[in-house]
Design an enzyme around this catalytic site. Structure first.
Site, short mmCIF file in Angstrom:
data_model
loop_
_atom_site.label_atom_id
_atom_site.label_comp_id
_atom_site.label_asym_id
_atom_site.label_seq_id
_atom_site.Cartn_x
_atom_site.Cartn_y
_atom_site.Cartn_z
N GLU A 44 9.00 81.72 107.49
CA GLU A 44 9.76 82.97 107.56
C GLU A 44 8.86 84.07 107.05
O GLU A 44 8.42 84.05 105.90
CB GLU A 44 11.03 82.88 106.69
N GLU A 55 17.88 91.27 98.58
CA GLU A 55 16.75 90.70 97.85
C GLU A 55 16.84 90.93 96.36
O GLU A 55 17.19 92.01 95.90
CB GLU A 55 15.46 91.35 98.38
#
Ligand SMILES: Cc1ncc(COP(=O)(O)O)c(C=O)c1O
Lengths: 279, 415
Positions: A44, A55
């Site tokens: 990824e 995040e």
């Protein structure tokens, strides 16, 4: 069979994440390549966006470094083309960058360019199934997979809606919250894995996995793959802090990748052994 | 999704992480039942608290000296007189109360100027809910009195240090907290932004401004205004003031944005020295909805700027953006300097010290009154006490023409 499906076909898949361009273009290329040497089955590759709401602080740090070093969507595609890896690549980014690319006003241009560069699939943390139709269509058109996240809170109708759209693999979020390495492993992964047990795509578990032991336990719990981001980004961050040369950081990343992959393999081996209670 | 799709033309929608989607669906359901259908008498409870705790209705006042200055009738809607000193309480009280009806036991909020954080902290103290407010480091420094007010009401204030440390970063950080604690926590978003149902719900909590103002205009002036103006950051006081006037086609609606120091952008630095999202932004996806945003060519969100932290945001509510696209609302902007002059003007001529946000709308009338018709309705969205330190510094640094003599302050440590 797609390249991503093939990567899950024999044995557990190790799926590491790094932000492209962190902390600079050249080092980052060598870091991603080190992941493959360490046993990555799918990678990824994050395309940094200025507002990464899913995040935690570790990956936010990577995104800030990559943006400051000049990463852009255009550079990202060059980066993908410059990468010397054979494993399938999944582009992880936020919807606005996909939407604005090229002529703008839709995901088509982005997906076309990504596919040409060698991207196999996408995972877009701020794009729930409700809003994903245009991207889904562009992916179908260009032979890319669209990975969706299933969270510990995802239940009932939402599961069906995601199941009908997902391809490549389903990203099973092991805990609530944002990305970030943890020292403990959440029990909620097993619960979430049960909910997607019948789905006909591989199940990869992520969020908080940081050691080979975690990886082993996740595979033992029934996952087909483990996704690890922050524990690897931590190594990059540490290298930046200490001013270590890129080769040193790359070999640490390769070592960490190997630890995680071996953990996953141990998990798979344990699953092969006859279960004591059941014999 | 429910029958209320949360789309305003192409704008709106729900662009959030999957972990939040179930909470957002739960909120949609609660919005429809309690707010739209008044289940369990929710709206009656809300209105009663707005009156008793909040001090509603707020007055509509004819501004005699401004009216004389411009040779037309200027009316002020006095949201500065709402408890807390800004319109923000309408929304904060509505959402905290709704969270209570939903059985949530923790409140989080972001704040820019600190007005929404303050309003949320007050509402939480009033309703007995624990409260954590995320605020950019830079805004904390700009708005110290409000930080202290939040602390006095028992809220935790958590500094956000990423990026430039303003509202945009605070919203992102609050969304991260929500994604972590979504099962027992409600996120009280501070404007008509974010994923559906927030833009519609916040508008409905702020709608009381125009419900009152429209009636008060008819009572006091015997007619509807020719033009209705207010400042727009995210656009909550804006949508609240406009909501009841939108069907009145003959009434012109003006959303006054922060022009900052310039409308030019610095692509290389990723900085827009303004917050004029409606005037200069382009379509994009930010913080859960598709709307107009300040972004670079790639879609990276720019750092915005305004002398008033409450307007300093790179996005804007999707419904307001759609009303501008449709031509129903006119987007205009006022730069930092004239806004500061507006601040001093309203203070001197009317004895009302406005919030710097509101001062932008005051300033627009100064320059453009000739085009605004015979009867003007101007919303004073908040009072300026929170901005005194900023104004002291900025007035000194900029040589604002109509400012009072600043000698008295020399050497007092203010600047
Ligand atoms: C007094 C005042 N007016 C206006 C605003 C801008 O917000 P909105 O555009 O949502 O009304 C703020 C924000 O903090 C404010 O404090």
């Amino acid at each position: 069979m797609s390249r991503i499906s093939a990567a899950f076909a024999d044995g557990p898949a190790f799926v590491p994440y790094l932000a492209a361009g962190d902390p600079d273009y050249e080092s980052s290329l060598s870091y991603v390549e080190a992941l493959e040497r360490g046993g990555a089955d799918v990678i990824e590759l994050g395309l940094p966006f200025s507002e990464p709401i899913a995040e935690g602080s570790t990956i936010q740090g990577a995104i800030v470094r990559a943006l400051e070093a000049g990463m852009t969507p255009t550079r990202y595609f060059e980066f993908v083309e410059d990468l010397d890896v054979d494993v399938p690549l999944v582009c992880m980014t936020y919807y606005n960058l996909i939407y604005q690319f090229g002529e703008g006003g839709g995901p088509e241009d982005f997906v076309r360019r990504a596919a040409a560069a060698g991207i196999d699939g996408f995972v877009v943390p701020d794009l729930p199934a409700e809003e994903a139709e245009p991207l889904r269509e562009a992916c179908d058109e260009h032979g890319c997979e669209l990975v969706f996240i299933v969270a510990p809170t995802t239940k009932g109708e939402r599961l069906e809606r995601i199941m009908s759209q997902v391809s490549g693999y389903v990203y099973v979020q092991a805990r609530l919250g944002t990305t970030g390495a943890r020292t403990d492993l959440s029990g909620r992964a097993e619960e979430s894995l049960e909910r997607v047990a019948e789905w006909d795509v591989p199940k990869a578990v992520g969020f908080g996995i940081s050691t080979g032991d975690h990886a082993q336990r996740v595979i033992e719990a029934g996952a087909d793959g483990v996704i690890v981001g922050s524990a690897l980004v931590d190594i990059v961050a540490q290298g930046v802090e200490r001013g270590d040369p890129a080769v040193t950081v790359a070999s640490r990343l390769e070592g960490k990748a190997r630890e995680l992959k071996e953990g996953a393999l141990r998990g798979a081996a344990a699953n092969e052994r006859p279960h004591p209670e059941r014999t | 999704m429910s029958s209320h799709t949360g789309k305003f033309g192409e704008y709106g929608g729900q662009y959030v992480p999957e972990a939040l989607m179930p909470a957002i669906e739960e909120l949609e359901d609660a919005y429809e039942r309690y707010v739209l259908d008044n289940e369990d008498g929710f709206m009656d409870d809300f209105r009663e608290r707005l009156a008793d705790f909040g001090g509603r209705p707020t007055p509509l006042q004819k501004a005699h000296r401004l009216s004389e200055r411009y040779d037309r009738d200027v009316y002020l809607k006095r949201e500065d007189l709402l408890h807390g000193g800004a319109h923000k309480l309408n929304n904060a009280l509505g959402q905290v109360l709704l969270a209570k009806y939903m059985g949530k036991d923790r409140i989080i909020a972001e704040t820019g100027a600190g007005q929404h954080g303050t309003a949320t902290a007050m509402a939480c103290a009033h309703l007995g809910m624990p409260c954590e407010v995320y605020m950019g480091r830079r805004d904390i420094n700009r708005q110290r009195p409000n930080v202290f007010r939040m602390r006095l009401n028992g809220a935790e204030v958590t500094p956000v240090t990423v990026g430039r440390g303003t509202l945009k970063e605070a919203i992102s950080e609050t969304m991260r907290d929500w994604a972590t604690n979504v099962e027992d926590t409600h996120y009280v978003i501070g404007s008509v932004v974010g994923p559906h149902p927030f833009p519609a719900m916040v508008r409905d909590f702020q709608r009381v401004i125009s419900e009152e103002a429209r009636e008060q205009m008819i009572e006091k002036a015997g007619r509807l205004p020719d033009s209705v103006l207010t400042c727009a950051g995210g656009g909550s006081n804006t949508m609240g003031l406009f909501a009841e006037f939108v069907p009145d086609e003959e009434v012109d609606l003006y959303a006054v944005e922060a022009g900052g120091s310039s409308l030019e952008v610095d692509e290389a630095e990723g900085v827009a020295p303004n917050s004029a999202t409606l005037s200069t932004g382009t379509e994009g996806v930010l913080h859960g909805s598709r709307t107009r945003v300040l972004q670079d060519r790639d879609g990276q969100i720019m750092e915005s700027h305004s002398v008033s932290s409450g307007l300093d945001y790179a996005g804007v509510g999707p419904e307001l953006a759609n009303l501008v696209d449709r031509g129903r609302v006119t987007a205009v902007n006022v730069a930092d300097d004239p806004a500061l002059e507006g601040f001093h003007r309203l203070s001197q001529l009317e004895g009302i010290i406005p919030a710097l946000e509101s001062a932008h709308a005051v300033a627009y009338v100064e320059e453009n009154h000739a085009d605004l018709g015979e009867v003007i309705l101007l919303n004073i969205s908040g009072r300026g006490d929170k901005d005194l330190e900023t104004v002291l510094e900025e007035t000194h640094d900029r040589d604002v023409e109509n400012a009072p003599e600043m000698e008295t302050f020399a050497g007092t440590g203010g600047f």
